[in-house]
Motif scaffolding. Structure first.
Motif, mmCIF file in Angstrom:
data_model
loop_
_atom_site.group_PDB
_atom_site.id
_atom_site.type_symbol
_atom_site.label_atom_id
_atom_site.label_comp_id
_atom_site.label_asym_id
_atom_site.label_seq_id
_atom_site.Cartn_x
_atom_site.Cartn_y
_atom_site.Cartn_z
ATOM 1 N N LEU A 331 -45.482 61.910 101.126
ATOM 2 C CA LEU A 331 -45.106 63.066 101.941
ATOM 3 C C LEU A 331 -45.240 64.378 101.175
ATOM 4 C CD1 LEU A 331 -43.949 63.789 104.766
ATOM 5 C CD2 LEU A 331 -41.708 63.903 103.681
ATOM 6 N N TYR A 332 -45.829 65.341 101.846
ATOM 7 C CA TYR A 332 -45.903 66.713 101.361
ATOM 8 C C TYR A 332 -44.869 67.528 102.150
ATOM 9 C CZ TYR A 332 -47.904 71.378 100.421
ATOM 10 O OH TYR A 332 -48.100 72.686 100.054
ATOM 11 N N THR A 333 -44.071 68.340 101.491
ATOM 12 C CA THR A 333 -43.095 69.154 102.209
ATOM 13 C C THR A 333 -43.532 70.623 102.171
ATOM 14 O OG1 THR A 333 -41.731 69.325 100.207
ATOM 15 C CG2 THR A 333 -41.147 67.621 101.802
ATOM 16 N N PHE A 334 -43.560 71.242 103.357
ATOM 17 C CA PHE A 334 -43.891 72.666 103.411
ATOM 18 C C PHE A 334 -42.621 73.475 103.636
ATOM 19 C CE2 PHE A 334 -45.430 70.694 107.469
ATOM 20 C CZ PHE A 334 -44.437 71.147 108.321
ATOM 21 N N PRO A 335 -42.643 74.785 103.382
ATOM 22 C CA PRO A 335 -41.416 75.604 103.403
ATOM 23 C C PRO A 335 -40.820 75.747 104.800
ATOM 24 C CG PRO A 335 -43.177 76.674 102.151
ATOM 25 C CD PRO A 335 -43.807 75.529 102.870
ATOM 26 N N CYS A 336 -39.555 76.170 104.811
ATOM 27 C CA CYS A 336 -38.773 76.224 106.048
ATOM 28 C C CYS A 336 -39.317 77.203 107.082
ATOM 29 C CB CYS A 336 -37.316 76.576 105.738
ATOM 30 S SG CYS A 336 -37.121 78.062 104.705
ATOM 31 N N GLN A 337 -40.064 78.237 106.666
ATOM 32 C CA GLN A 337 -40.580 79.201 107.646
ATOM 33 C C GLN A 337 -41.651 78.593 108.548
ATOM 34 O OE1 GLN A 337 -40.886 79.532 104.317
ATOM 35 N NE2 GLN A 337 -42.796 80.518 103.700
ATOM 36 N N TRP A 338 -42.123 77.397 108.205
ATOM 37 C CA TRP A 338 -43.120 76.709 109.030
ATOM 38 C C TRP A 338 -42.468 75.787 110.062
ATOM 39 C CZ3 TRP A 338 -48.097 78.124 108.910
ATOM 40 C CH2 TRP A 338 -48.519 78.887 107.815
ATOM 41 N N ASN A 339 -41.143 75.735 110.066
ATOM 42 C CA ASN A 339 -40.400 74.982 111.084
ATOM 43 C C ASN A 339 -39.010 75.608 111.156
ATOM 44 O OD1 ASN A 339 -39.163 73.155 112.786
ATOM 45 N ND2 ASN A 339 -39.723 71.335 111.611
ATOM 46 N N TYR A 340 -38.990 76.851 111.654
ATOM 47 C CA TYR A 340 -37.769 77.660 111.622
ATOM 48 C C TYR A 340 -36.937 77.386 112.856
ATOM 49 C CZ TYR A 340 -34.854 81.800 110.773
ATOM 50 O OH TYR A 340 -33.807 82.659 110.538
ATOM 51 N N ARG A 341 -35.696 76.911 112.638
ATOM 52 C CA ARG A 341 -34.813 76.499 113.728
ATOM 53 C C ARG A 341 -33.508 77.288 113.717
ATOM 54 N NH1 ARG A 341 -34.002 71.977 111.084
ATOM 55 N NH2 ARG A 341 -35.738 72.382 109.665
ATOM 56 N N PRO A 342 -32.718 77.199 114.781
ATOM 57 C CA PRO A 342 -31.433 77.910 114.797
ATOM 58 C C PRO A 342 -30.558 77.599 113.598
ATOM 59 C CG PRO A 342 -31.962 77.124 116.999
ATOM 60 C CD PRO A 342 -33.010 76.560 116.091
ATOM 61 N N ASP A 343 -30.671 76.390 113.058
ATOM 62 C CA ASP A 343 -29.874 76.022 111.883
ATOM 63 C C ASP A 343 -30.139 76.937 110.687
ATOM 64 O OD1 ASP A 343 -28.623 73.986 113.186
ATOM 65 O OD2 ASP A 343 -29.873 72.387 112.374
ATOM 66 N N HIS A 344 -31.281 77.594 110.686
ATOM 67 C CA HIS A 344 -31.628 78.455 109.556
ATOM 68 C C HIS A 344 -30.973 79.827 109.639
ATOM 69 C CE1 HIS A 344 -35.230 75.650 109.166
ATOM 70 N NE2 HIS A 344 -34.618 75.586 108.002
ATOM 71 N N CYS A 345 -30.301 80.110 110.760
ATOM 72 C CA CYS A 345 -29.699 81.441 110.878
ATOM 73 C C CYS A 345 -28.335 81.448 111.558
ATOM 74 C CB CYS A 345 -30.645 82.388 111.634
ATOM 75 S SG CYS A 345 -31.203 81.792 113.251
ATOM 76 N N MET A 346 -28.000 80.415 112.313
ATOM 77 C CA MET A 346 -26.755 80.453 113.085
ATOM 78 C C MET A 346 -25.512 80.309 112.211
ATOM 79 S SD MET A 346 -27.133 76.761 115.025
ATOM 80 C CE MET A 346 -25.611 76.926 115.948
ATOM 81 N N TYR A 347 -25.670 79.783 110.998
ATOM 82 C CA TYR A 347 -24.560 79.702 110.054
ATOM 83 C C TYR A 347 -24.738 80.686 108.909
ATOM 84 C CZ TYR A 347 -24.190 75.230 112.494
ATOM 85 O OH TYR A 347 -24.099 74.255 113.468
ATOM 86 N N GLY A 348 -25.560 81.694 109.153
ATOM 87 C CA GLY A 348 -25.960 82.615 108.097
ATOM 88 C C GLY A 348 -27.368 82.280 107.659
ATOM 89 N N SER A 349 -28.115 83.266 107.217
ATOM 90 C CA SER A 349 -29.517 83.054 106.857
ATOM 91 C C SER A 349 -29.632 82.156 105.635
ATOM 92 C CB SER A 349 -30.186 84.403 106.574
ATOM 93 O OG SER A 349 -31.538 84.219 106.238
ATOM 94 N N ASN A 350 -30.384 81.058 105.758
ATOM 95 C CA ASN A 350 -30.566 80.145 104.628
ATOM 96 C C ASN A 350 -32.013 79.700 104.466
ATOM 97 O OD1 ASN A 350 -30.889 77.575 106.265
ATOM 98 N ND2 ASN A 350 -28.824 78.181 106.909
ATOM 99 N N CYS A 351 -32.955 80.496 104.999
ATOM 100 C CA CYS A 351 -34.380 80.214 104.783
ATOM 101 C C CYS A 351 -34.990 81.416 104.077
ATOM 102 C CB CYS A 351 -35.092 79.943 106.114
ATOM 103 S SG CYS A 351 -36.873 79.632 105.943
ATOM 104 N N LYS A 352 -35.042 81.369 102.770
ATOM 105 C CA LYS A 352 -35.528 82.491 101.975
ATOM 106 C C LYS A 352 -36.990 82.814 102.274
ATOM 107 C CE LYS A 352 -31.637 83.087 99.852
ATOM 108 N NZ LYS A 352 -30.806 84.279 100.177
ATOM 109 N N GLY A 353 -37.767 81.769 102.557
ATOM 110 C CA GLY A 353 -39.182 81.995 102.860
ATOM 111 C C GLY A 353 -39.380 82.855 104.095
#
Length: 445
Positions: A331-353
């Motif tokens: 498996l290759y993992t790509f950064p969070c901005q390529w699958n940005y979901r409510p979880d990345h911002c609804m509890y505060g921003s946690n996707c630096k990319g």
């Protein structure tokens, strides 16, 4: 004296002849035209065509990048019949017409990107909006593989056939029935969400496809799909799929807190956006906790489900996490901005990319496009859904999006507008520079 006069007359006649030949020959040759910068209209798929258009004076054919005309066999309709024989999927392969025959013989065969989606229930409009977002921003042609229930199949066919030719020439599509090659079909169909498990069987069904991007129906592209497709070149020799982490912070991630089964890495992975090298998947034997020798993808799916079906919550995504827990090198993992979901911002921003580069692919899971729980996601969806292909993209997409986003800045996900808008603006400017702005050649000295 007579001889002298004759010589003079002959010389004068010869001189007149030379003068006529000289001036007549030059007059027949048009002076060379100056090459003037050409600013074509964009195709209506980009929407930017109405911004700039200037007069074409003269340009060599080999600079026009006219595509080669595809063989007739590529334009015909072929029927794809399911194993049960009771459902038919039509594959339309459209090719560019007209000037294609004038193309240079040295032109490379056009690369086509493959994108798969599975639609059941009331997912018609959502799926078509995803397709629209992919076409708006992408550069290369796309082949869509749409898996749909029988009632939806004819609706997809009808709606896609109504799109303007300038749009339909940019893509191909096939519509397939929902099928499962192993186990109980009804059980697979009800796993997590209706038909979601279909994605597990894509390597088995699409045997002629080498690589594929799978996305959920609630995904929107905010930059060219070409950029996601380029991750295939980043795979090493053992990697055969790519996904983004389920969460960025383990202590608030779902898998790290609640999972009752093995999962990939520290936080697990989210399968809503999944890039696959199907050829590698088909020829790999996967390690597992059931037998030591390894199993092929198709042989692994049903026994894996039988073993863990009472311990999984998110259905097929959990099964993928289990598979890659035992095969992490695949498996290759790509950064969070390529699958940005409510979880990345609804509890505060946690996707630096996403904070740095903007969202590349927006994933509106939990139905946020259709309620008021996350207005920032809904604003983006509504803007793309309502945008007419033929309109100017800056005026009819980006400016309304900016304006409506002002109403979301008091929410957790909307408080940093550039996270959602940066890639959209960047993509439109890039397309504008490539397709409209031309460098004017200096006049000949």
């Amino acid at each position: 004296m007579r001889i002298h006069c004759k010589v003079v007359v002959i010389a004068v006649c010869f001189g007149v002849f030379l003068l006529l030949y000289f001036f007549g020959g030059n007059a027949a040759d048009d002076p060379p035209l100056k090459e003037v910068a050409e600013d074509d209209y964009f195709s209506t798929s980009s929407g930017l065509g109405n911004i700039v258009a200037s007069k074409l004076t003269k340009k060599p054919l080999d600079e026009l990048h006219i595509p080669q005309k595809q063989p007739l066999t590529d334009r015909k309709e072929a029927k794809v019949v399911s194993r049960g024989g009771n459902a038919i999927a039509k594959r339309r392969q459209r090719s560019d017409m007209g000037l294609g025959r004038l193309s240079s013989k040295r032109a490379r065969a056009e690369e086509v990107m493959h994108l798969a989606v599975v639609a059941c229930g009331k997912r018609l409009d959502e799926t078509l909006t995803m397709v629209k977002s992919a076409l708006l921003f992408s550069i290369k042609r796309i082949k869509f593989h749409i898996f749909a229930e029988d009632p939806l199949a004819s609706q997809f066919e009808k709606r896609l056939s109504q799109w303007a030719r300038a749009i339909s020439n940019k893509f191909q599509y096939s519509i397939y029935p929902i099928t499962f090659s192993v186990g109980n079909a009804e059980e697979w169909k009800k796993l997590f969400k209706p038909c979601a498990a279909q994605r597990l069987f894509l390597p088995v069904i699409l045997k002629d496809v080498d690589s594929l991007l799978y996305v959920d129906t609630d995904v929107l592209f905010l930059r060219p799909m070409d950029d996601m497709w380029s991750f295939l070149k980043a795979f090493n020799t053992t990697q055969l799929a790519a996904m983004a982490p389920e969460h960025e912070i383990p202590k608030i991630g779902w898998y790290s807190r609640f999972a009752r089964h093995p999962f990939y890495g520290v936080t697990g992975v989210n399968s809503g956006v999944m890039l696959m090298n199907l050829t590698r998947i088909r020829r790999t034997l996967f390690k597992n906790s059931m037998i030591p020798s390894g199993l092929s993808w198709e042989d692994l799916l049903h026994p894996l489900y039988q073993k863990y079906k009472n311990h999984i919550t998110w259905g097929d995504q959990d099964l993928l996490n289990i598979i890659f827990h035992y095969n992490p090198e695949s498996l290759y993992t790509f950064p969070c901005q390529w699958n940005y979901r409510p979880d990345h911002c609804m509890y505060g921003s946690n996707c630096k990319g996403a904070e740095q580069e903007g969202v590349s692919i927006l994933h509106g899971n939990r139905g946020v496009y259709h309620d008021d729980k996350q207005p920032a996601f809904k604003v983006v969806y509504d803007a793309i859904h309502e945008y007419p292909f033929e309109d100017n993209m800056f005026q009819s997409l980006f400016y309304p999006l900016q304006t409506k986003f002002l109403d979301t800045v008091n929410t957790l996900c909307g408080r940093i507008p550039q996270v959602f808008l940066k890639q959209v603006e960047k993509t439109m400017r890039t397309v504008y520079e490539k397709k409209v702005v031309r460098h004017v050649k200096p006049p000949p000295k």
